[in-house]
Design a protein around this motif. Structure first.
Motif, PDB file in Angstrom:
ATOM      1  N   PHE A 217       6.467  -5.840 -31.972  1.00 45.38           N
ATOM      2  CA  PHE A 217       7.740  -5.125 -31.810  1.00 45.38           C
ATOM      3  C   PHE A 217       8.901  -6.078 -32.071  1.00 45.38           C
ATOM      4  O   PHE A 217       8.930  -7.195 -31.545  1.00 45.38           O
ATOM      5  CB  PHE A 217       7.846  -4.552 -30.399  1.00 45.38           C
ATOM      6  N   TYR A 218       9.843  -5.642 -32.928  1.00 43.04           N
ATOM      7  CA  TYR A 218      11.074  -6.411 -33.123  1.00 43.04           C
ATOM      8  C   TYR A 218      12.260  -5.548 -32.715  1.00 43.04           C
ATOM      9  O   TYR A 218      12.380  -4.377 -33.104  1.00 43.04           O
ATOM     10  CB  TYR A 218      11.285  -6.856 -34.570  1.00 43.04           C
ATOM     11  N   GLY A 219      13.163  -6.139 -31.925  1.00 43.52           N
ATOM     12  CA  GLY A 219      14.387  -5.454 -31.518  1.00 43.52           C
ATOM     13  C   GLY A 219      15.544  -6.419 -31.455  1.00 43.52           C
ATOM     14  O   GLY A 219      15.370  -7.643 -31.547  1.00 43.52           O
TER      15      GLY A 219
ATOM     16  N   ARG B 171      11.911  -0.440 -27.235  1.00 40.00           N
ATOM     17  CA  ARG B 171      10.461  -0.646 -27.164  1.00 40.00           C
ATOM     18  C   ARG B 171       9.738   0.672 -26.896  1.00 40.00           C
ATOM     19  O   ARG B 171       8.654   0.909 -27.447  1.00 40.00           O
ATOM     20  CB  ARG B 171      10.131  -1.669 -26.087  1.00 40.00           C
ATOM     21  N   ASP B 172      10.321   1.528 -26.053  1.00 43.95           N
ATOM     22  CA  ASP B 172       9.704   2.820 -25.787  1.00 43.95           C
ATOM     23  C   ASP B 172       9.616   3.654 -27.061  1.00 43.95           C
ATOM     24  O   ASP B 172       8.596   4.306 -27.323  1.00 43.95           O
ATOM     25  CB  ASP B 172      10.496   3.569 -24.717  1.00 43.95           C
TER      26      ASP B 172
ATOM     27  N   VAL C 266       6.872  -3.172 -35.972  1.00 45.02           N
ATOM     28  CA  VAL C 266       7.498  -1.896 -35.666  1.00 45.02           C
ATOM     29  C   VAL C 266       8.893  -2.164 -35.107  1.00 45.02           C
ATOM     30  O   VAL C 266       9.088  -3.035 -34.262  1.00 45.02           O
ATOM     31  CB  VAL C 266       6.655  -1.073 -34.659  1.00 45.02           C
ATOM     32  N   VAL C 267       9.864  -1.436 -35.643  1.00 42.61           N
ATOM     33  CA  VAL C 267      11.263  -1.562 -35.229  1.00 42.61           C
ATOM     34  C   VAL C 267      11.686  -0.270 -34.554  1.00 42.61           C
ATOM     35  O   VAL C 267      11.439   0.825 -35.084  1.00 42.61           O
ATOM     36  CB  VAL C 267      12.172  -1.863 -36.443  1.00 42.61           C
ATOM     37  N   GLY C 268      12.336  -0.371 -33.400  1.00 41.35           N
ATOM     38  CA  GLY C 268      12.714   0.829 -32.657  1.00 41.35           C
ATOM     39  C   GLY C 268      13.819   1.632 -33.307  1.00 41.35           C
ATOM     40  O   GLY C 268      13.839   2.857 -33.209  1.00 41.35           O
TER      41      GLY C 268
ATOM     42  N   TRP D  49       6.816  -0.429 -39.758  1.00 45.58           N
ATOM     43  CA  TRP D  49       6.866   0.928 -39.206  1.00 45.58           C
ATOM     44  C   TRP D  49       8.247   1.163 -38.610  1.00 45.58           C
ATOM     45  O   TRP D  49       8.786   0.296 -37.903  1.00 45.58           O
ATOM     46  CB  TRP D  49       5.796   1.116 -38.134  1.00 45.58           C
ATOM     47  N   MET D  50       8.793   2.371 -38.882  1.00 48.01           N
ATOM     48  CA  MET D  50      10.131   2.710 -38.389  1.00 48.01           C
ATOM     49  C   MET D  50      10.198   4.183 -38.037  1.00 48.01           C
ATOM     50  O   MET D  50       9.604   5.025 -38.737  1.00 48.01           O
ATOM     51  CB  MET D  50      11.196   2.364 -39.440  1.00 48.01           C
TER      52      MET D  50
END
Length: 457
Positions: free
Chosen positions: A13-15, A33-34, A85-87, A113-114
């Motif tokens: 996860f990247y934020g 993240r959710d 995956v990016v939120g 993934w987005m």
């Protein structure tokens, strides 16, 4: 949505969150993240995360600490993940950043993934590419609109209300509480409004400086008087707000900045030194921009329509003092320093400065001494040499330089004209060193080449 080739993918996860506008890193991270977890729940699990706090979206991945660490991890053949995956798109990319990063993802075989595409991004799909371009433009447009909106509002607040917009208070003033912030949301967060009022310790110093300048004293004399009286300079008087300054003493530029600051007239002034963004490297636009501050021209300043705080100098006196910065004597256009930049001091090695004395061009060296401070008793006497004492000896010096051991100085058709010789010295980036003790003028060459000037007349 493009189905993954296999199930049980390991996701990273990247934020990112910016701390501007009171954004909460904890709640923002949880929300991003959710969203990412819901997106990949049926296809794998999140095994690690990289989250940048306080980083603007305009920064490329290489300049965000966590994003840069993620790029390094991608390059590791033994990495423990298959996809990123990016939120939210805006948390990961801005402008053309996706177009710069997509080839890197493909090169290392890492999926992206987005939520905006409902899953995995197809780097070769035309529809996904168009969507990414549109999202990048929208992300950049949000920043541009916000910047314009904020700057327009700040200009109106200064012009119509004389509102203090933050930053270090000018020397001679201090900040006092002006009540709750005018914006109700900011007031609810506990933010306060501030205004300027004269500082009892430093305001008299500013008033004295304007009075001295009004009496015709030079900036150097005012600076020297302040240092002689051991008056703390602005960075020494307020070290907490000036941690980037040495606080060693007053300088000419500090005095000039105070005497040129229109805020001492009691009016609020904004946009004198606005922030701008420039490319870090025009040859590599992927590095993004950096923020710089440059002095603005007066026609770009925003000035309050009425006084916003007590004045330390009248507007009439302030305007009159600005006219004293440049005094024309009618002869400046006739002054010609032919050797400017070509002479060095034989005592300290410094480049001689041009000066005009007794209606003649000359050159001098004060060995690092500034007129803003008292001279060191051990400092050598000032070097002084007139231009008309040097020019007659240049042809002889040129002939010596044109000897057979010095390549590039042909002995045939020597240009013995003074202007030609000076032009040749400049073209070859050669300087001349003057020694006042021996009255010798020598060239800065490996072999000693010098001429002796006539005794001082």
């Amino acid at each position: 949505m493009i189905e993954p080739r296999r199930r049980g993918l390991r996701f990273v996860f990247y934020g990112r969150v910016s701390t501007e506008d009171h954004q909460d890193p904890v709640s923002s991270r949880a929300r991003q993240r959710d969203q990412a977890a819901v997106l990949v729940a049926r296809f794998g699990r999140i095994v690690a995360e990289y989250f940048d706090v306080g980083q603007s979206r305009v920064l490329p991945w290489s300049r965000r600490p966590e994003a840069a660490a993620l790029v390094v991890a991608m390059a590791d053949p033994e990495r423990g993940f298959d996809a990123i995956v990016v939120g939210e798109y805006e948390r990961g990319f801005y402008g053309s950043q996706f177009a710069l990063m997509a080839p890197l993802f493909e090169h290392y075989g890492v999926q992206l993934w987005m939520p905006e595409v409902g899953g995995r991004v197809d780097f070769a799909g035309e529809g996904h590419e168009q969507l990414m371009i549109a999202l990048g433009i929208q992300s950049k447009r949000e920043i541009t609109r916000a910047r314009i909106r904020v700057r327009t509002a700040m200009a109106a607040q200064v012009r119509e209300q004389g509102r203090y917009q933050g930053g270090r208070p000018p020397y001679g003033y201090r900040l006092v509480d002006a009540g709750p912030h005018p914006n109700r949301a900011h007031a609810a967060w506990g933010r306060r409004a501030w205004r300027l009022e004269p500082d009892p310790d430093t305001a008299p110093i500013v008033t004295w400086m304007f009075a001295q300048r009004r009496a015709g004293h030079s900036l150097a004399r005012i600076t020297r008087a302040l240092n002689d009286a051991d008056v703390p300079c602005p960075s020494a008087a307020d070290p907490k707000r000036n941690a980037h300054r040495s606080g060693a003493g007053w300088t000419l530029t500090t005095v000039r900045a105070i005497l040129c600051n229109p805020r001492y007239t009691g009016r609020q002034v904004w946009n004198r030194q606005p922030s701008e963004h420039e490319l870090i490297d025009p040859g590599n636009t992927g590095l993004g921009h950096r923020q710089v501050q440059r002095w603005n021209l007066p026609d770009g300043w925003v000035i309050s329509t009425r006084p916003a705080h007590p004045a330390l100098v009248s507007e009439a006196d302030f305007i009159a003092l600005q006219g004293m910065r440049a005094v024309a004597d009618g002869t400046r256009s006739e002054r010609c320093y032919l050797l400017a930049g070509l002479l060095r001091c034989g005592i300290c090695g410094r480049r001689l400065e041009s000066c005009w004395a007794n209606n003649r061009a000359a050159y001098r060296c004060r060995h690092g001494h500034s007129s803003a401070s008292r001279p060191d008793p051990d400092r050598p006497k000032n070097l002084y040499i007139r231009q008309d004492r040097i020019l007659p000896h240049l042809p002889a010096l040129y002939v010596l330089l044109a000897g057979p051991d010095l390549a590039g100085w042909p002995t045939s058709a020597l240009p013995l004209g003074v202007a030609d010789i000076i032009g040749r010295l400049r073209a070859d980036r050669m300087t001349l060193v003057y020694d006042p003790e021996t009255r010798a003028l020598r060239a800065d060459t490996r072999e000693e080449v010098k001429v002796i000037l006539d005794p001082a007349r």
